[in-house]
Write an enzyme that holds these catalytic residues in place. Structure first.
Site, mmCIF file in Angstrom:
data_model
loop_
_atom_site.group_PDB
_atom_site.id
_atom_site.type_symbol
_atom_site.label_atom_id
_atom_site.label_comp_id
_atom_site.label_asym_id
_atom_site.label_seq_id
_atom_site.Cartn_x
_atom_site.Cartn_y
_atom_site.Cartn_z
ATOM 1 N N HIS A 22 45.713 49.459 45.387
ATOM 2 C CA HIS A 22 47.280 49.135 45.939
ATOM 3 C C HIS A 22 48.307 50.217 45.938
ATOM 4 C CE1 HIS A 22 49.035 47.643 42.109
ATOM 5 N NE2 HIS A 22 48.329 46.483 42.260
ATOM 6 N N HIS A 76 45.299 34.780 36.398
ATOM 7 C CA HIS A 76 45.994 35.689 37.150
ATOM 8 C C HIS A 76 45.465 35.571 38.529
ATOM 9 C CE1 HIS A 76 48.703 38.564 38.785
ATOM 10 N NE2 HIS A 76 47.923 39.816 38.458
ATOM 11 N N GLU A 78 46.377 37.436 41.367
ATOM 12 C CA GLU A 78 46.406 38.585 42.136
ATOM 13 C C GLU A 78 44.735 38.799 42.592
ATOM 14 O OE1 GLU A 78 48.264 42.119 40.887
ATOM 15 O OE2 GLU A 78 48.205 43.043 42.810
ATOM 16 N N ASP A 80 42.701 41.078 43.150
ATOM 17 C CA ASP A 80 41.408 41.871 42.150
ATOM 18 C C ASP A 80 40.855 40.886 41.482
ATOM 19 O OD1 ASP A 80 44.072 41.891 41.121
ATOM 20 O OD2 ASP A 80 43.707 43.225 39.829
ATOM 21 N N TYR A 190 48.362 53.185 33.583
ATOM 22 C CA TYR A 190 48.371 51.733 33.981
ATOM 23 C C TYR A 190 49.847 51.212 33.775
ATOM 24 C CZ TYR A 190 46.757 46.966 34.167
ATOM 25 O OH TYR A 190 46.445 45.611 34.456
ATOM 26 N N HIS A 221 40.906 44.545 33.319
ATOM 27 C CA HIS A 221 40.753 45.850 33.610
ATOM 28 C C HIS A 221 40.349 46.967 32.499
ATOM 29 C CE1 HIS A 221 42.071 45.131 37.658
ATOM 30 N NE2 HIS A 221 43.316 44.767 37.366
HETATM 31 FE FE1 FEO Z 1 48.009 42.004 38.752
HETATM 32 FE FE2 FEO Z 1 44.947 43.484 37.961
HETATM 33 O O1 FEO Z 1 46.161 42.208 39.052
#
Ligand code: FEO
Length: 371
Positions: A22, A76, A78, A80, A190, A221
């Protein structure tokens, strides 16, 4: 070094090809982490990005054997993390999905066709799965309103979702498999590109976690953080959430047309190095603007240069400024510079953006044609 217990299995995927996430450069790719907890009842924590749904289902099926999933925790929404939800709930339709009230609304918006039982949870609510207790830990705005962590009480493991993560997708599972330098560079990158605008939410989260004993952090992640890494990450998150800057660090971000603005950048680097400062030069022709964000996370001084092009600045520099301003770095000192041939507006426009971002600014510098 402590590892996950045998009954907690990493079922996420490695995305080692993604280079723009993104709008943010991910030179090492990333991972979408998810975990199965095999207790009397089975819990899945998080999903993966939609294109990886088949691989994810294969990982789940292999780990489950002949068992099924009873509970799914959506930390979450989002995409991904939630992208594979529709295929997972289609395969395990009786599993209850747990998430915050915001999570419920956002899931309905993203996946209106998906059918699944949903249970809204709030801070401190728990789920018993047999011998294990899962405690829900909403952390709104780290990174979205729905964001949540889940704490496995008996093993003292925090599944922290985006918090404490890194975009590092080279296949390692634990932090000690990376060098500390790479780990912390990925953590900083990050934080700067994802978490920086949410410092107050991070401060609140850190306060809440102070009374929680944590022996391992499993972010959504990158690599898992065993206990010995936690103080180092904690210290950095405290500093970053308080907008800590190194008063001796200068980052010069620039682009150039015929080389004069580069000469100005080089001259600034020599001048400020001579003052005893640590100086880093970043050319936006060579590096993505999100790389620059990672480098300026702790820099007190941010200098930005562009030649004048069509009464304005180069688009690469405009993109960097827009991106940086949105991430809201605080307490910085800026300097605008750039070369020009006739009208020379660029340093003025850069300076205006720096001031509107709340920077204290030094006198802009211009050079006509060449130096
Ligand atoms: Fe806020 Fe890894 O998504």
């Amino acid at each position: 070094m402590k590892r996950l217990p045998e009954n907690i299995i990493s079922v996420g995927v490695v995305d080692n090809k993604v280079r723009i996430f993104h709008g943010y450069a991910t030179p090492m790719g990333t991972t979408y982490n998810a975990f199965l907890i095999l207790d009397k009842e089975v819990t899945l924590i998080d999903f993966v990005k939609a294109p990886f749904a088949d691989e994810f289902l294969q990982n789940i099926t292999k780990a489950l054997g002949n068992r099924t999933i009873d509970h799914i925790i959506c930390n979450h929404v989002e995409p991904d993390h939630s992208g594979a939800l529709p295929v997972v709930v289609a395969k395990y339709p009786h599993a209850t999905v747990y998430g915050t009230a915001s999570c419920e609304k956002e899931l309905k918006a993203y996946y209106p066709e998906a059918k699944y039982p949903f249970k809204t949870v709030k801070m401190g609510d728990t789920l018993q799965t047999g011998s294990y207790t899962l405690q829900f830990f909403p952390m709104p705005m780290v990174h979205w309103p729905d964001s949540m962590g889940t704490y496995l009480v008996e093993e003292k493991i925090l599944f922290s979702n985006d918090a404490f993560g890194q975009h590092a997708g080279t296949g390692e599972l634990y932090a000690d498999e990376l060098s500390t330098e790479v780990l912390m560079e990925r953590e900083a990158d990050y934080y700067a590109n994802i978490i920086l605008p949410f410092g107050n939410a991070v401060k609140k989260l850190l306060e809440q976690l102070e009374t929680v004993e944590i022996k391992m952090i499993c972010p959504s992640h990158g690599v898992i953080l065993p206990e010995s890494f936690i103080p180092m990450i904690w210290k950095k998150y405290h500093q970053w959430s308080e907008n800590y800057t190194n008063p001796n660090k200068v980052v010069i971000v620039y682009d150039t047309m015929w080389g004069t603005t580069k000469k100005m950048a080089d001259a600034l680097a020599v001048e400020w190095s001579a003052k005893g400062m640590e100086v880093e030069l970043i050319s936006l022709t060579e590096k993505h603007y999100s790389y620059a964000m990672g480098r300026i996370l702790e820099a007190k001084y941010i200098f930005v240069g562009s030649p004048t092009l069509n009464s304005s600045m180069l688009p690469t520099v405009a993109a960097f400024l827009t991106y940086m301003k949105g991430l809201k770095p605080k307490g910085r000192i800026g300097l605008a510079f750039g070369s020009y041939g006739w009208s020379g507006e660029s340093p003025k426009h850069i300076n205006e953006v720096l001031e509107s971002a709340g920077f204290e600014t030094l006198e802009p510098q211009r050079v006509l044609w060449n130096m």
